[in-house]
Design a protein around this motif. Structure first.
Motif, PDB file in Angstrom:
ATOM      1  N   GLY A  85     -32.825 -31.273  42.301  1.00  0.00           N
ATOM      2  CA  GLY A  85     -32.628 -29.846  42.060  1.00  0.00           C
ATOM      3  C   GLY A  85     -33.487 -28.940  42.918  1.00  0.00           C
ATOM      4  N   TRP A  86     -34.412 -29.518  43.681  1.00  0.00           N
ATOM      5  CA  TRP A  86     -35.326 -28.721  44.494  1.00  0.00           C
ATOM      6  C   TRP A  86     -35.110 -28.986  45.982  1.00  0.00           C
ATOM      7  N   GLY A 118     -35.022 -24.977  42.212  1.00  0.00           N
ATOM      8  CA  GLY A 118     -35.046 -25.637  40.912  1.00  0.00           C
ATOM      9  C   GLY A 118     -35.501 -24.702  39.803  1.00  0.00           C
TER      10      GLY A 118
END
Length: 238
Positions: A85-86, A118
């Motif tokens: 997510g990052w 994120g």
């Protein structure tokens, strides 16, 4: 009775406020951005640093984390572990003083890593792992100044460093302690006494073997003599 009750109530209020203050201080301490492990030997190679980022806001999420690596004592061979997510952006900087290594001269080093995209929600934290090739051996600690950005636009600056003899600052930078490098174990060298003992042992083994062979020969000769005597006696009787 009334003065006693008032005194007890006041004592209870003071105790409650004190406990609340202690819990608040503990909560603030746990909310700090920190680096793990807390220490490494100077000049350590092939290790991992984990930057732990907790969310301390009740109504906002952490959306960006910026970690600044020192360039006066640079960390070499930095690699970023992908975080779900990052998105990580790595920035390098020219070193004022190039560093000579066994693999050649290094003129650039990572100075900043930014994670974005994120979310870290209230009551949660995220570990951002960074692998390194080698830590410096010319300092006792490394401070990684960090900026934590929230969804409401608030930015917490974890950039303060503790001074000797002072309390921990309100927004301390994640700090890695560098300890003395472990000394290499001395190689085993045979002493004259041990060599003499080995020679003595070898001589003892040779002597024992010689005696054993001599005893075997004597035994064989004895059997041969006995057999010859027996045959001779039987022949004389015949």
């Amino acid at each position: 009775m009334f003065p006693t009750r008032i005194t007890l109530r006041r004592a209870g209020v003071v105790t409650g406020l004190t406990a609340a203050g202690v819990l608040a201080a503990a909560g603030a301490a746990f909310a700090h951005v920190t680096v793990h492990p807390e220490s490494y030997p100077k000049g350590a190679t092939d290790g991992v640093l984990s930057f732990r980022v907790p969310n301390e806001e009740d109504s906002a999420t952490t959306t960006k984390v910026q970690v600044f690596l020192p360039t006066d004592h640079p960390v070499l061979g930095v690699l970023v572990t992908p975080e779900a997510g990052w998105t990580a952006k790595v920035t390098t900087t020219k070193l004022k003083t190039p560093i000579k290594t066994d693999d050649g001269t290094i003129t650039d080093a990572v100075s900043e890593i930014t994670w974005s995209g994120g979310r870290i929600r209230q009551g949660e934290y995220e570990d951002f792992d960074v692998a390194f090739g080698q830590l410096p051996d010319s300092t006792d600690q490394l401070a990684f100044k960090t900026l934590q950005t929230y969804s409401d636009g608030n930015v917490v600056r974890w950039i303060e460093t503790a001074q000797a003899g002072q309390d921990e600052p309100e927004n301390p930078a994640p700090t890695l302690k560098l300890t003395a490098a472990a000394a290499a174990a001395p190689s085993a060298v045979a002493s004259p006494k041990s060599e003499a003992a080995q020679d003595s042992g070898s001589a003892s083994d040779s002597t024992a073997r010689g005696l054993g062979i001599a005893g075997l020969i004597v035994g064989v000769l004895g059997l041969a003599t006995a057999a010859f005597t027996l045959v001779r006696t039987r022949t004389a009787r015949s």
